[in-house]
Design a protein around this motif. Structure first.
Motif, PDB file in Angstrom:
ATOM      1  N   MET A  47       0.840  -1.176   0.000  1.00 47.71           N
ATOM      2  CA  MET A  47       0.000   0.000   0.000  1.00 47.71           C
ATOM      3  C   MET A  47       0.887   1.242   0.000  1.00 47.71           C
ATOM      4  SD  MET A  47      -2.817   1.063   2.815  1.00 47.71           S
ATOM      5  CE  MET A  47      -3.840   2.469   2.544  1.00 47.71           C
ATOM      6  N   ILE A  48       0.513   2.219  -0.776  1.00 53.95           N
ATOM      7  CA  ILE A  48       1.224   3.493  -0.794  1.00 53.95           C
ATOM      8  C   ILE A  48       0.471   4.473   0.099  1.00 53.95           C
ATOM      9  CG2 ILE A  48       1.905   5.461  -2.217  1.00 53.95           C
ATOM     10  CD1 ILE A  48       2.465   3.488  -4.470  1.00 53.95           C
ATOM     11  N   PHE A  49       1.174   5.044   1.079  1.00 58.33           N
ATOM     12  CA  PHE A  49       0.578   5.997   2.005  1.00 58.33           C
ATOM     13  C   PHE A  49       0.755   7.424   1.521  1.00 58.33           C
ATOM     14  CE2 PHE A  49       1.397   2.229   4.555  1.00 58.33           C
ATOM     15  CZ  PHE A  49       0.152   2.037   5.132  1.00 58.33           C
ATOM     16  N   CYS A  50       1.898   7.723   0.940  1.00 62.51           N
ATOM     17  CA  CYS A  50       2.191   9.061   0.453  1.00 62.51           C
ATOM     18  C   CYS A  50       3.023   8.947  -0.818  1.00 62.51           C
ATOM     19  CB  CYS A  50       3.009   9.860   1.475  1.00 62.51           C
ATOM     20  SG  CYS A  50       2.318   9.949   3.127  1.00 62.51           S
ATOM     21  N   LYS A  51       2.728   9.792  -1.787  1.00 68.77           N
ATOM     22  CA  LYS A  51       3.544   9.862  -2.994  1.00 68.77           C
ATOM     23  C   LYS A  51       3.478  11.285  -3.507  1.00 68.77           C
ATOM     24  CE  LYS A  51       4.622   7.638  -7.351  1.00 68.77           C
ATOM     25  NZ  LYS A  51       6.047   7.655  -7.080  1.00 68.77           N
ATOM     26  N   THR A  52       4.633  11.904  -3.597  1.00 70.03           N
ATOM     27  CA  THR A  52       4.716  13.256  -4.123  1.00 70.03           C
ATOM     28  C   THR A  52       6.095  13.448  -4.734  1.00 70.03           C
ATOM     29  OG1 THR A  52       4.471  15.608  -3.611  1.00 70.03           O
ATOM     30  CG2 THR A  52       5.380  14.259  -1.889  1.00 70.03           C
ATOM     31  N   GLY A  53       6.138  13.849  -5.979  1.00 71.68           N
ATOM     32  CA  GLY A  53       7.416  14.028  -6.653  1.00 71.68           C
ATOM     33  C   GLY A  53       8.229  12.747  -6.618  1.00 71.68           C
ATOM     34  N   GLU A  54       9.441  12.848  -6.133  1.00 74.91           N
ATOM     35  CA  GLU A  54      10.355  11.698  -6.063  1.00 74.91           C
ATOM     36  C   GLU A  54      10.159  10.856  -4.810  1.00 74.91           C
ATOM     37  OE1 GLU A  54      12.641  10.895  -8.587  1.00 74.91           O
ATOM     38  OE2 GLU A  54      11.415  12.408  -9.585  1.00 74.91           O
ATOM     39  N   LEU A  55       9.321  11.313  -3.877  1.00 75.21           N
ATOM     40  CA  LEU A  55       9.157  10.676  -2.582  1.00 75.21           C
ATOM     41  C   LEU A  55       7.949   9.749  -2.553  1.00 75.21           C
ATOM     42  CD1 LEU A  55      10.086  10.600   0.437  1.00 75.21           C
ATOM     43  CD2 LEU A  55       8.387  12.400   0.815  1.00 75.21           C
ATOM     44  N   THR A  56       8.154   8.534  -2.035  1.00 72.70           N
ATOM     45  CA  THR A  56       7.071   7.577  -1.817  1.00 72.70           C
ATOM     46  C   THR A  56       7.237   6.976  -0.430  1.00 72.70           C
ATOM     47  OG1 THR A  56       7.020   6.994  -4.166  1.00 72.70           O
ATOM     48  CG2 THR A  56       5.957   5.459  -2.657  1.00 72.70           C
ATOM     49  N   ILE A  57       6.144   6.851   0.295  1.00 75.53           N
ATOM     50  CA  ILE A  57       6.115   6.122   1.555  1.00 75.53           C
ATOM     51  C   ILE A  57       5.127   4.989   1.358  1.00 75.53           C
ATOM     52  CG2 ILE A  57       5.611   6.205   4.026  1.00 75.53           C
ATOM     53  CD1 ILE A  57       6.307   9.213   3.925  1.00 75.53           C
ATOM     54  N   ARG A  58       5.639   3.763   1.461  1.00 69.78           N
ATOM     55  CA  ARG A  58       4.830   2.574   1.180  1.00 69.78           C
ATOM     56  C   ARG A  58       4.978   1.549   2.292  1.00 69.78           C
ATOM     57  NH1 ARG A  58       8.288  -1.424   0.254  1.00 69.78           N
ATOM     58  NH2 ARG A  58      10.248  -1.030  -0.836  1.00 69.78           N
ATOM     59  N   SER A  59       4.078   0.578   2.306  1.00 68.59           N
ATOM     60  CA  SER A  59       4.122  -0.494   3.302  1.00 68.59           C
ATOM     61  C   SER A  59       5.426  -1.265   3.235  1.00 68.59           C
ATOM     62  CB  SER A  59       2.973  -1.483   3.065  1.00 68.59           C
ATOM     63  OG  SER A  59       1.734  -0.876   3.265  1.00 68.59           O
ATOM     64  N   LEU A  60       5.896  -1.677   4.383  1.00 69.35           N
ATOM     65  CA  LEU A  60       7.050  -2.552   4.490  1.00 69.35           C
ATOM     66  C   LEU A  60       6.695  -3.913   3.892  1.00 69.35           C
ATOM     67  CD1 LEU A  60       9.917  -2.990   5.782  1.00 69.35           C
ATOM     68  CD2 LEU A  60       8.692  -3.866   7.785  1.00 69.35           C
ATOM     69  N   GLU A  61       7.579  -4.441   3.081  1.00 66.99           N
ATOM     70  CA  GLU A  61       7.393  -5.757   2.464  1.00 66.99           C
ATOM     71  C   GLU A  61       8.501  -6.690   2.924  1.00 66.99           C
ATOM     72  OE1 GLU A  61       7.467  -4.819  -1.694  1.00 66.99           O
ATOM     73  OE2 GLU A  61       5.578  -3.699  -1.591  1.00 66.99           O
ATOM     74  N   LEU A  62       8.273  -7.982   2.814  1.00 66.53           N
ATOM     75  CA  LEU A  62       9.265  -8.962   3.215  1.00 66.53           C
ATOM     76  C   LEU A  62      10.588  -8.761   2.473  1.00 66.53           C
ATOM     77  CD1 LEU A  62       9.665 -11.296   5.133  1.00 66.53           C
ATOM     78  CD2 LEU A  62       8.855 -12.839   3.370  1.00 66.53           C
ATOM     79  N   SER A  63      10.513  -8.360   1.230  1.00 67.70           N
ATOM     80  CA  SER A  63      11.730  -8.149   0.432  1.00 67.70           C
ATOM     81  C   SER A  63      12.557  -6.951   0.914  1.00 67.70           C
ATOM     82  CB  SER A  63      11.365  -7.973  -1.043  1.00 67.70           C
ATOM     83  OG  SER A  63      10.527  -6.854  -1.212  1.00 67.70           O
ATOM     84  N   ASP A  64      12.009  -6.144   1.800  1.00 66.78           N
ATOM     85  CA  ASP A  64      12.734  -4.993   2.334  1.00 66.78           C
ATOM     86  C   ASP A  64      13.673  -5.370   3.477  1.00 66.78           C
ATOM     87  OD1 ASP A  64      11.464  -3.094   0.633  1.00 66.78           O
ATOM     88  OD2 ASP A  64       9.698  -3.148   1.942  1.00 66.78           O
ATOM     89  N   LYS A  65      13.608  -6.607   3.922  1.00 64.33           N
ATOM     90  CA  LYS A  65      14.434  -7.043   5.048  1.00 64.33           C
ATOM     91  C   LYS A  65      15.917  -6.746   4.797  1.00 64.33           C
ATOM     92  CE  LYS A  65      13.282 -10.995   6.658  1.00 64.33           C
ATOM     93  NZ  LYS A  65      13.163 -12.434   6.918  1.00 64.33           N
ATOM     94  N   GLN A  66      16.368  -6.964   3.570  1.00 65.29           N
ATOM     95  CA  GLN A  66      17.782  -6.729   3.243  1.00 65.29           C
ATOM     96  C   GLN A  66      18.201  -5.277   3.489  1.00 65.29           C
ATOM     97  OE1 GLN A  66      18.618  -6.868  -1.017  1.00 65.29           O
ATOM     98  NE2 GLN A  66      16.446  -6.505  -1.441  1.00 65.29           N
ATOM     99  N   PHE A  67      17.303  -4.341   3.206  1.00 59.00           N
ATOM    100  CA  PHE A  67      17.623  -2.928   3.424  1.00 59.00           C
ATOM    101  C   PHE A  67      17.721  -2.621   4.910  1.00 59.00           C
ATOM    102  CE2 PHE A  67      15.131  -2.966  -0.605  1.00 59.00           C
ATOM    103  CZ  PHE A  67      16.206  -2.758  -1.448  1.00 59.00           C
ATOM    104  N   LEU A  68      16.778  -3.145   5.684  1.00 53.48           N
ATOM    105  CA  LEU A  68      16.800  -2.906   7.126  1.00 53.48           C
ATOM    106  C   LEU A  68      18.069  -3.482   7.756  1.00 53.48           C
ATOM    107  CD1 LEU A  68      13.046  -3.529   7.930  1.00 53.48           C
ATOM    108  CD2 LEU A  68      14.257  -1.352   8.086  1.00 53.48           C
ATOM    109  N   VAL A  69      18.469  -4.677   7.337  1.00 58.76           N
ATOM    110  CA  VAL A  69      19.707  -5.267   7.856  1.00 58.76           C
ATOM    111  C   VAL A  69      20.893  -4.373   7.500  1.00 58.76           C
ATOM    112  CG1 VAL A  69      21.301  -7.219   7.666  1.00 58.76           C
ATOM    113  CG2 VAL A  69      18.839  -7.643   7.844  1.00 58.76           C
ATOM    114  N   LYS A  70      20.946  -3.898   6.276  1.00 59.54           N
ATOM    115  CA  LYS A  70      22.046  -3.020   5.839  1.00 59.54           C
ATOM    116  C   LYS A  70      22.078  -1.738   6.671  1.00 59.54           C
ATOM    117  CE  LYS A  70      23.571  -0.174   1.965  1.00 59.54           C
ATOM    118  NZ  LYS A  70      23.117   0.519   0.790  1.00 59.54           N
TER     119      LYS A  70
END
Length: 179
Positions: free
Chosen positions: A1-24
């Motif tokens: 789900m996308i909560f906010c989107k404006t210009g280059e900025l997007t705030i979206r729901s955390l997904e399982l595939s995002d785990k790698q970014f959080l670890v980094k």
């Protein structure tokens, strides 16, 4: 789900595939200096336990130009937080938020302020909140400046509020009041 989107900025729901970014991000000493502590780098199991278990928090990824660069969460503050922050007897919808930019090359570019302004707008228009609070460590001058630029005001010091790198840190209670 996308909560906010404006210009280059997007705030979206955390997904399982995002785990790698959080670890980094949560093993980067520059990020950990203010979020979590340099003595507490995260591994995949820690990220899974903290960010992928059920919770009353809505967890999101911040994207800039379609690249994941950070994390933000929002939530109704708890009854204990109402009391700790001095809101007993106040019958308002109050949300809390926590966030960080994990890709340090994006620090100092105003993106954090854009994120906060978009989140404030979302919480007011979509969640009908009347007050938004956050509690940065008092030594985190960059975050405090970002929040002030986004319309938050310092309310009071929360003494010894957050355990960080073995020491209890003072934090600022900051508010954005809608009414």
């Amino acid at each position: 789900m996308i909560f906010c989107k404006t210009g280059e900025l997007t705030i979206r729901s955390l997904e399982l595939s995002d785990k790698q970014f959080l670890v980094k991000w949560l093993s980067d000493i520059h990020v950990l200096e203010y979020y979590g502590g340099r003595d507490n780098p995260y591994d995949e199991n820690m990220v899974e336990k903290k960010f992928y278990t059920s919770s009353n928090k809505t967890r999101c990824i911040i994207e800039y130009s379609n690249d994941p660069i950070g994390y933000i969460q929002f939530y109704h503050i708890s009854k204990e937080e109402y009391e700790e922050y001095g809101y007993t007897g106040i019958h308002k919808i109050i949300y809390g938020t926590d966030q960080f930019i994990g890709e340090t090359k994006y620090w100092g570019q105003g993106i954090g302020t854009m994120v906060m302004k978009e989140m404030v707008n979302f919480l007011i228009t979509e969640m009908d909140t009347q007050k938004i609070v956050l509690d940065p460590q008092d030594r985190n001058k960059r975050a405090i400046s970002c929040y002030e630029k986004s319309g938050f005001k310092k309310v009071k010091i929360l003494p010894k509020h957050e355990l960080h790198e073995g020491n209890l840190q003072d934090c600022w209670l900051m508010e954005y009041n809608v009414l």
